[in-house]
Design an enzyme around this catalytic site. Structure first.
Site, PDB file in Angstrom:
ATOM      1  CG  HIS A  38       0.625   4.669   7.605  1.00  0.00           C
ATOM      2  ND1 HIS A  38      -0.576   4.128   6.911  1.00  0.00           N
ATOM      3  CD2 HIS A  38       1.733   3.701   7.364  1.00  0.00           C
ATOM      4  CE1 HIS A  38      -0.090   3.049   6.396  1.00  0.00           C
ATOM      5  NE2 HIS A  38       1.162   2.756   6.251  1.00  0.00           N
TER       6      HIS A  38
ATOM      7  CD  GLU B 132       3.423  -1.192   6.137  1.00  0.00           C
ATOM      8  OE1 GLU B 132       3.108  -0.191   6.603  1.00  0.00           O
ATOM      9  OE2 GLU B 132       3.493  -1.536   5.079  1.00  0.00           O
TER      10      GLU B 132
ATOM     11  CG  HIS C 126      -0.588   0.012   2.670  1.00  0.00           C
ATOM     12  ND1 HIS C 126      -1.079  -0.921   3.668  1.00  0.00           N
ATOM     13  CD2 HIS C 126       0.651   0.717   3.126  1.00  0.00           C
ATOM     14  CE1 HIS C 126      -0.162  -0.592   4.657  1.00  0.00           C
ATOM     15  NE2 HIS C 126       0.755   0.200   4.464  1.00  0.00           N
TER      16      HIS C 126
ATOM     17  CG  HIS D 179       8.853  -0.954   3.147  1.00  0.00           C
ATOM     18  ND1 HIS D 179       8.092  -2.018   3.673  1.00  0.00           N
ATOM     19  CD2 HIS D 179       8.310   0.332   3.630  1.00  0.00           C
ATOM     20  CE1 HIS D 179       6.901  -1.550   3.994  1.00  0.00           C
ATOM     21  NE2 HIS D 179       7.092  -0.309   3.952  1.00  0.00           N
TER      22      HIS D 179
HETATM   23 FE   LIG Z   1       2.019   0.937   5.645  1.00  0.00          FE
END
Ligand SMILES: [Fe+2]
Length: 280
Positions: free
Chosen positions: A59, A240, A12, A193
């Protein structure tokens, strides 16, 4: 009765939303990513569900350090795109399915998953970017969405095993809803990431690929992958991916892969998505 017909795992990345919003999808950097979703968009249009249970993390848009729900379910009629610092994205409001959401909340909580119930919330890129990748830029989203937010931002996130078990509980909740609804479960976030520190920019194609491989079939070995392995192998934000395990747990004992796509890089992140269907 309602039934879960498919699961989708999907990154996302916020920059994908920006690329779509600013009509940059045909630029050389972004074109391979959006082209990689084309066949999935066609599949999704041909297999359009009534409702998507969309698992994502907020977030610091709806929640901040004042309140950090581990698992939260949206029971509202609708949700507006959040302002993440540059104004809200110019995308449609997200329409919920309060009847199914409240039914799920009751089934999950009485089944001993203590969900936080959310009746008012803006939704950020974690939820709207997957909708963009699957549906492009419609005037209105073609599905109802039940947001299910998971804390993976502030330590401690839930374990992979707990996420998988939540998926199993979601499957029981959906299967006991009397209306005839086609439901998909999407798990979003990842893949490898890291956004800060000496390892910023870390990508681990080998681990990501093995993760995608292990989602299909009848094994539940992924539920036992510890947090430290995500941190070491996929960077600090790769955690995530535990949200994908909620999706996988909701598909039952065995799942079949229909399609996958993996691409590096997009905004310092590996982009991956996969379509799975339950094997009954
Ligand atoms: Fe995220």
């Amino acid at each position: 009765m309602a039934r879960i017909t498919a699961g989708i795992g999907c990154s996302h990345i916020p920059a994908l939303g920006v690329a779509s919003d600013l009509d940059k999808v045909d630029e050389p950097y972004w074109k391979p990513v959006f082209d990689g979703f084309a066949a999935t968009r066609e599949w999704e249009a041909a297999n359009l569900p009534d409702v998507v249970v969309l698992i994502y993390n907020d977030h610091a848009s709806a929640f901040d350090m004042k309140i950090i729900p581990t698992f939260a379910i949206g029971c509202a009629e609708s949700y507006k795109p959040a302002d993440e610092g540059w104004g809200p994205r110019n995308v449609p409001d997200v329409h919920g399915h309060p009847d199914l959401a409240w039914h799920m909340a009751q089934s999950l909580i009485l089944g001993e998953f203590d969900m936080t119930i959310i009746n008012e919330m803006d939704v950020d890129h974690g939820l709207t970017v997957p909708l963009t990748m699957m549906f492009g830029k419609p005037a209105a989203w073609p599905v109802k969405v039940i947001p299910l937010a998971v804390n993976v931002v502030t330590y401690p996130p839930p374990s992979g095993n707990r996420c998988w078990a939540l998926g199993e509980a979601i499957a029981r909740a959906v299967a006991s809803f009397p209306e005839d609804l086609n439901v998909q479960v999407w798990g979003t976030g990842g893949m490898s990431h890291q956004l800060q520190g000496p390892r910023a920019g870390l990508i681990n194609r080998e681990w990501d690929t093995a993760f995608l491989d292990r989602l299909s079939g009848g094994s539940d070995e992924l539920r036992r992958v510890p947090h430290i392995e995500y941190l070491r192998e996929t960077g600090s934000e790769g955690i995530e991916m535990v949200m994908w395990l909620i999706m996988r747990g909701a598909l039952g004992q065995a799942a079949r892969e229909l399609r996958r796509f993996y691409h590096v890089p997009a905004s310092n992140t590996a982009v991956g998505h996969i379509i799975l269907e339950p094997v009954t």
